[in-house]
Design an enzyme around this catalytic site. Structure first.
Site, mmCIF file in Angstrom:
data_model
loop_
_atom_site.group_PDB
_atom_site.id
_atom_site.type_symbol
_atom_site.label_atom_id
_atom_site.label_comp_id
_atom_site.label_asym_id
_atom_site.label_seq_id
_atom_site.Cartn_x
_atom_site.Cartn_y
_atom_site.Cartn_z
ATOM 1 N N GLU A 1 0.840 -1.189 0.000
ATOM 2 C CA GLU A 1 0.000 0.000 0.000
ATOM 3 C C GLU A 1 0.879 1.244 0.000
ATOM 4 O O GLU A 1 0.402 2.341 0.224
ATOM 5 C CB GLU A 1 -0.945 -0.016 1.202
ATOM 6 C CG GLU A 1 -0.272 -0.132 2.545
ATOM 7 C CD GLU A 1 -1.273 -0.178 3.700
ATOM 8 O OE1 GLU A 1 -1.304 -1.201 4.375
ATOM 9 O OE2 GLU A 1 -1.975 0.795 3.929
ATOM 10 N N CYS B 1 -3.533 -3.271 4.374
ATOM 11 C CA CYS B 1 -2.630 -4.311 4.904
ATOM 12 C C CYS B 1 -3.036 -5.721 4.502
ATOM 13 O O CYS B 1 -2.413 -6.696 4.926
ATOM 14 C CB CYS B 1 -2.556 -4.205 6.422
ATOM 15 S SG CYS B 1 -2.068 -2.572 6.971
ATOM 16 N N HIS C 1 -2.769 -9.781 12.270
ATOM 17 C CA HIS C 1 -2.147 -8.575 11.712
ATOM 18 C C HIS C 1 -1.807 -7.673 12.895
ATOM 19 O O HIS C 1 -2.686 -7.364 13.714
ATOM 20 C CB HIS C 1 -3.135 -7.866 10.767
ATOM 21 C CG HIS C 1 -2.708 -6.466 10.430
ATOM 22 N ND1 HIS C 1 -1.471 -6.194 9.891
ATOM 23 C CD2 HIS C 1 -3.325 -5.260 10.609
ATOM 24 C CE1 HIS C 1 -1.358 -4.884 9.726
ATOM 25 N NE2 HIS C 1 -2.465 -4.294 10.154
HETATM 26 N N1 CAA Z 1 1.073 2.929 30.846
HETATM 27 C C1 CAA Z 1 0.433 1.897 30.245
HETATM 28 N N2 CAA Z 1 -0.546 2.071 29.301
HETATM 29 C C2 CAA Z 1 -0.858 3.341 28.946
HETATM 30 C C3 CAA Z 1 -0.215 4.456 29.539
HETATM 31 C C4 CAA Z 1 0.779 4.211 30.521
HETATM 32 N N3 CAA Z 1 1.438 5.205 31.113
HETATM 33 N N4 CAA Z 1 -0.739 5.576 28.977
HETATM 34 C C5 CAA Z 1 -1.678 5.176 28.070
HETATM 35 N N5 CAA Z 1 -1.748 3.828 28.068
HETATM 36 C C6 CAA Z 1 -2.594 2.976 27.224
HETATM 37 C C7 CAA Z 1 -4.016 3.494 27.071
HETATM 38 O O1 CAA Z 1 -4.808 3.153 28.185
HETATM 39 C C8 CAA Z 1 -4.444 2.791 25.794
HETATM 40 O O2 CAA Z 1 -4.763 1.457 26.095
HETATM 41 P P1 CAA Z 1 -6.058 0.767 25.408
HETATM 42 O O3 CAA Z 1 -5.877 0.886 23.920
HETATM 43 O O4 CAA Z 1 -6.018 -0.634 25.910
HETATM 44 O O5 CAA Z 1 -7.254 1.565 25.868
HETATM 45 C C9 CAA Z 1 -3.150 2.745 24.973
HETATM 46 O O6 CAA Z 1 -2.083 3.001 25.901
HETATM 47 C C10 CAA Z 1 -3.086 3.777 23.865
HETATM 48 O O7 CAA Z 1 -3.419 5.007 24.421
HETATM 49 P P2 CAA Z 1 -4.345 6.056 23.632
HETATM 50 O O8 CAA Z 1 -5.579 5.375 23.147
HETATM 51 O O9 CAA Z 1 -4.464 7.273 24.470
HETATM 52 O O10 CAA Z 1 -3.356 6.332 22.427
HETATM 53 P P3 CAA Z 1 -3.445 7.363 21.270
HETATM 54 O O11 CAA Z 1 -4.690 8.156 21.261
HETATM 55 O O12 CAA Z 1 -2.179 8.118 21.347
HETATM 56 O O13 CAA Z 1 -3.479 6.456 19.919
HETATM 57 C C11 CAA Z 1 -3.621 4.654 18.399
HETATM 58 C C12 CAA Z 1 -3.312 5.050 19.841
HETATM 59 C C13 CAA Z 1 -5.091 4.957 18.085
HETATM 60 C C14 CAA Z 1 -3.369 3.158 18.232
HETATM 61 C C15 CAA Z 1 -2.693 5.457 17.437
HETATM 62 O O14 CAA Z 1 -1.378 5.098 17.681
HETATM 63 C C16 CAA Z 1 -3.013 5.250 15.978
HETATM 64 O O15 CAA Z 1 -3.845 5.939 15.404
HETATM 65 N N6 CAA Z 1 -2.331 4.288 15.301
HETATM 66 C C17 CAA Z 1 -2.519 4.007 13.891
HETATM 67 C C18 CAA Z 1 -3.822 3.298 13.578
HETATM 68 C C19 CAA Z 1 -3.781 1.817 13.816
HETATM 69 O O16 CAA Z 1 -2.754 1.170 13.867
HETATM 70 N N7 CAA Z 1 -4.970 1.198 13.926
HETATM 71 C C20 CAA Z 1 -5.078 -0.232 14.124
HETATM 72 C C21 CAA Z 1 -6.243 -0.833 13.377
HETATM 73 S S1 CAA Z 1 -6.153 -0.413 11.643
HETATM 74 C C22 CAA Z 1 -5.024 -1.533 10.987
HETATM 75 O O17 CAA Z 1 -4.704 -2.509 11.599
HETATM 76 C C23 CAA Z 1 -4.459 -1.291 9.637
HETATM 77 C C24 CAA Z 1 -3.095 -0.715 9.790
HETATM 78 O O18 CAA Z 1 -2.090 -1.429 9.785
HETATM 79 C C25 CAA Z 1 -2.993 0.716 9.942
#
Ligand code: CAA
Length: 387
Positions: free
Chosen positions: A79, A111, A233
């Site tokens: 992709e 993906c 994945h």
């Molecule tokens: N200690 C331990 N855990 C902590 C922490 C700490 N100090 N602070 C935060 N966390 C945890 C949170 O509780 C949260 O856990 P859960 O998901 O279990 O609720 C986790 O860390 C992430 O925290 P946030 O949700 O606040 O993180 P964020 O808003 O910064 O974003 C994300 C996380 C949405 C994954 C972001 O990184 C993102 O957008 N990533 C890209 C999208 C992605 O990969 N999506 C996956 C599905 S799509 C797919 O699979 C296709 C692909 O390859 C893209």
């Protein structure tokens, strides 16, 4: 006759970023990245590597004089392709010195592309058991500096041969799939970084997994007790943990602990490399093969997800010829010999994009066999240093 994955190799550049350092730079608690996201390190991709060179660096380890003339198709899942028209498979075919009487095409659905390749390959080999198909997944995952997705970047390639009587995994006949036109993650043609609705993408990933898993169970009459492990994945490794947790209550207490142990094995490599997009499921499968203790006949479930969105669940059993010693040694050597870069260097390399005009690149820092040496007359110049 069994059909399945005969060889499965990987390549990513030798430069990486430590995510504790990234967390410090972004003023985030490191445990958010290490535990909350489940990533420790991330491959950093230099401008001298693109999806073609990474695929060639992985695939040159599965193509040899014995199988070169048996390859009927090159199916290239990506992709983050390099041309709107010409397929990356065509460049790869030349770099690998494959014969001309083959099909070479690129497959795109986020993906999911490499999984489409595996399934098309399986069907082809069923009709032509004396031939093999080369399936690659190669990508660079880019979200942008200081974005929420930054910690889930990475890149690299996997290369597989699909054949009759394979050495690794015999694929089962049934696979279940689902597609829906949604906007959880996409990258318009004018952008070099992906756009994503992060939390939504996680939710649809889980919904798709539950739907195809339920469909698989009703079509096969198999249940969780029939599985030794699952490979997911892994855009980041916590995502797979969330998916596994969604089905764990279906297992006995004893099996839950065995599935968790095997899940840990399946994320060892991904935790250190990051997201490879199309290749991530297969890097996880490689990690499971190498880091778990698996025996011939045991069944593995695979969940593939490509945003936008396509999901598929399929399964296979460990081959009688299963042997992982050479792969384990390769990965031990690879991880022991990488070069860590600091955050400033990572940011500089991230910003160093290929220009829209002819250029000569300095490849001296790149230790790979296949490198991108520049652009001449709007054509990428690839070099095989062993040619
Ligand atoms: N200690 C331990 N855990 C902590 C922490 C700490 N100090 N602070 C935060 N966390 C945890 C949170 O509780 C949260 O856990 P859960 O998901 O279990 O609720 C986790 O860390 C992430 O925290 P946030 O949700 O606040 O993180 P964020 O808003 O910064 O974003 C994300 C996380 C949405 C994954 C972001 O990184 C993102 O957008 N990533 C890209 C999208 C992605 O990969 N999506 C996956 C599905 S799509 C797919 O699979 C296709 C692909 O390859 C893209």
């Amino acid at each position: 006759m069994h059909i399945g994955i005969d060889q499965l190799e990987f390549y990513a550049p030798s430069t990486y970023l430590d995510l504790t350092e990234l967390a410090d730079a972004r003023q985030v608690d490191p445990n958010k990245y290490l535990i909350g996201i489940g990533q420790s390190q991330q491959a950093v991709i230099p401008v001298t590597q693109d999806v073609v060179t990474m695929a060639a660096n992985a695939a040159s380890r599965v193509i040899n004089d014995e199988n070169r003339n048996k390859i009927a198709m090159v199916l290239f899942g990506t992709e983050s392709g390099i041309d709107h028209s010409k397929s990356a498979a065509m460049y790869l075919k030349r770099l690998l010195q494959l014969p001309d009487n083959i099909r070479a095409i690129e497959l795109k659905q986020a993906c999911y592309g490499a999984t489409a390749g595996v399934q098309f390959a399986r069907d082809y080999v069923a009709l032509h058991p004396e031939q093999q198909v080369l399936v690659v997944g190669s990508d660079i995952a880019r979200y942008g500096l200081k974005t929420p997705g930054e910690v889930t970047q990475g890149g690299g390639a996997v290369a597989m041969t699909i054949s009759a009587e394979p050495a690794l995994l015999n694929l089962d006949d049934v696979s279940t799939f689902r597609s829906e036109d949604i906007m959880d993650f996409w990258r318009p043609l004018y952008r070099t970084e992906a756009l994503v609705d992060g939390r939504y993408s996680e939710n649809v990933y889980i919904d798709f997994f539950k739907a195809v898993w339920a469909n698989y169970q009703s079509q096969t009459n198999r249940h969780i007790r029939d599985f030794e492990a699952f490979a997911f994945h892994l855009p980041f490794t916590k995502m797979g943990l969330k998916a596994l947790r969604a089905v764990l209550p279906e297992a006995s207490e004893q099996q839950q602990s065995q599935l968790m142990t095997n899940f840990e094995a399946s994320r060892v490599y991904n935790r250190l490399v990051g997201n490879l997009y199309t290749g991530s499921l297969y890097l996880s499968l490689r990690s499971l093969f190498d880091q778990a203790t698996l025996k011939p006949g045991q069944r593995i479930g695979l969940f593939s997800y490509g945003s936008g969105a396509e999901g598929e669940f399929y399964s296979g059993t460990i081959s009688d010829k299963f042997d992982v010693e050479a792969s384990k040694a390769w990965f031990d050597h690879y991880f022991a010999n990488r070069t860590q870069v600091d955050v400033a260097t990572y940011e500089r390399l991230f910003k160093q994009q290929l220009p829209n005009h002819d250029v000569l690149l300095d490849t001296r820092q790149d230790d790979a066999r296949f490198v991108l040496a520049g652009i001449k007359h709007d054509q990428r110049q690839y070099v095989d240093r062993e040619a």
